[in-house]
Each structure stands twice: as structure tokens, then as C-alpha cells.
Design a protein around this motif. Structure first.
Motif, short mmCIF file in Angstrom:
data_model
loop_
_atom_site.label_atom_id
_atom_site.label_comp_id
_atom_site.label_asym_id
_atom_site.label_seq_id
_atom_site.Cartn_x
_atom_site.Cartn_y
_atom_site.Cartn_z
N SER A 23 0.85 -1.19 0.00
CA SER A 23 0.00 0.00 0.00
C SER A 23 0.88 1.23 0.00
O SER A 23 1.75 1.38 0.86
N LYS A 24 0.66 2.10 -1.01
CA LYS A 24 1.40 3.35 -1.13
C LYS A 24 0.43 4.51 -1.12
O LYS A 24 -0.73 4.36 -1.46
N SER A 25 0.94 5.66 -0.73
CA SER A 25 0.14 6.87 -0.77
C SER A 25 -0.01 7.30 -2.23
O SER A 25 0.98 7.38 -2.96
N LYS A 26 -1.25 7.57 -2.66
CA LYS A 26 -1.47 8.01 -4.04
C LYS A 26 -0.80 9.34 -4.31
O LYS A 26 -0.27 9.56 -5.39
N SER A 27 -0.81 10.23 -3.34
CA SER A 27 -0.27 11.57 -3.57
C SER A 27 1.26 11.61 -3.59
O SER A 27 1.87 12.18 -4.48
N SER A 28 1.90 10.98 -2.61
CA SER A 28 3.36 11.08 -2.51
C SER A 28 4.09 9.84 -3.02
O SER A 28 5.29 9.91 -3.29
N GLY A 29 3.41 8.72 -3.11
CA GLY A 29 4.07 7.48 -3.51
C GLY A 29 4.81 6.79 -2.38
O GLY A 29 5.45 5.77 -2.58
N ASP A 30 4.72 7.37 -1.17
CA ASP A 30 5.39 6.76 -0.01
C ASP A 30 4.70 5.46 0.36
O ASP A 30 3.47 5.34 0.33
N MET A 31 5.51 4.49 0.75
CA MET A 31 4.98 3.20 1.17
C MET A 31 4.27 3.36 2.52
O MET A 31 4.80 3.99 3.43
N LEU A 32 3.07 2.77 2.64
CA LEU A 32 2.32 2.81 3.89
C LEU A 32 2.52 1.51 4.66
O LEU A 32 2.82 1.53 5.85
N PHE A 33 2.30 0.39 3.98
CA PHE A 33 2.55 -0.90 4.62
C PHE A 33 2.84 -1.96 3.57
O PHE A 33 2.49 -1.81 2.40
N ILE A 34 3.48 -3.03 4.04
CA ILE A 34 3.74 -4.21 3.21
C ILE A 34 3.29 -5.42 4.02
O ILE A 34 3.69 -5.58 5.18
#
Length: 176
Positions: free
Chosen positions: A83-94
Motif C-alpha cells: 500500500s502506497k500513498s497516491k499523492s506522494s508514492g510513499d509506502m504505507l505498509f507491506i
């Protein structure tokens, strides 16, 4: 109405029909279990907070192997959810999970065993794996992720097509 005596004609017809019918497929789930599970809450590790719109990617791989006991097979569903943030592309969780089932399967013709193991068996396992993914993501601090139903027939066909294309590509390289 009175009972009529059985003259055996119906029984003979049923037996003759039974000889023409293949034996009925038998499948029993003997065990199912989490073989491996990993969940990383990257969002909280970075200390980021606030509302984020997640972009969730799910990868599914399947594996099946014969066990030493006759008619027993182990089927492993490997899920990787990012799961990544749509806006920043940062990973949220794996989330990575190997979910396995042990099946007793009888009366499946050899030519149909491979698709049976990689289509029917994962269909039996999927609701349980979905529940674990939902619980783990919720317990990990995110909204519960309810995986959409997976079309295992389409997944199987896509893998067969990929392998055929890969084999054709290898043969072309050898010819050159």
C-alpha cells in the motif's frame, strides 16, 4: 399404493451406467495454516500522520506439491500486498503471507490434476486468507483490507500463457 417387487432390471441399468461414469472426485481439506506472515507498518515507523489515499497492489503466486502420503497435496497461496500513498508514492505498509492447505484428492485424472490443484484448492483457501489479511491490516493500524475475490481460472490461464510465451522466446533465442 402397494410395493412392487424389484426384478433387478433397474439395478442392472444403474450398474451399467455406473461403469460408464468416472469415479466421483473426492477432495478433503486436511489442514490449513499460515506458513509465513510479515506485516510492516512503514507509515508509523516514519512518524507520518494525516489522511492519505492508499493505492493497494496485490500479487498472488500459487505453488502445489505432492506430499509423501498417497493422494495428499500441499497448496501454497503467496500473497504480497503493498500500500502506497497516491499523492506522494510513499509506502504505507507491506504485508506478505504464505497460506497453505493440505488436501486429500482422489479420482482426478492426471491431466486435470495440475489445474485442479491451482484453481479449486486456492478457491477453498481464499476466504480464510482474506480474513487474515483483513485482521492483520486492521490490527496494524489501518482500515481492514478486504481483498476482492480472485479469479483463479484467469490467474491459471495467464500463467500458462506467460510460460508458453517464455518458452517460445527461449526457442527463438536458440535458433538465432
Amino acid at each position: 399404493m402397494a410395493d412392487t417387487p424389484d426384478n433387478g432390471a433397474d439395478t442392472g441399468a444403474a450398474e451399467a451406467a455406473g461403469q460408464q461414469q468416472p469415479a466421483q472426485v473426492k477432495m478433503n481439506v486436511l489442514a490449513q495454516f499460515v506458513r509465513d506472515l510479515s506485516f510492516e507498518n512503514i507509515l508509523s515507523q516514519k512518524g507520518t500522520s494525516g489522511d492519505v489515499q492508499p493505492d493497494v497492489q496485490v500479487q498472488v503466486n500459487l505453488d502445489a506439491k505432492k506430499r509423501s502420503t498417497e493422494h495428499q497435496y500441499e497448496v501454497i497461496m503467496k500473497l504480497k500486498v503493498e500500500s502506497k500513498s497516491k499523492s506522494s508514492g510513499d509506502m504505507l505498509f507491506i504485508l506478505e503471507m504464505d497460506y497453505a492447505g493440505v488436501f486429500q484428492i482422489e479420482n482426478v485424472p492426471d491431466e486435470q490434476l495440475h489445474p485442479f490443484l491451482l484453481i479449486e484448492c486456492p478457491r477453498m483457501l481464499f476466504p480464510f486468507a482474506r480474513r487474515i489479511v483483513s485482521d492483520v491490516t486492521r490490527d496494524g493500524g489501518f482500515p481492514a483490507l478486504n481483498l476482492e475475490t480472485i479469479d483463479f481460472v484467469q490467474l491459471y490461464r495467464a500463467e500458462i500463457a506467460r510460460r508458453q510465451k517464455e518458452t517460445a522466446g527461449t526457442e527463438q533465442k536458440l535458433d538465432a
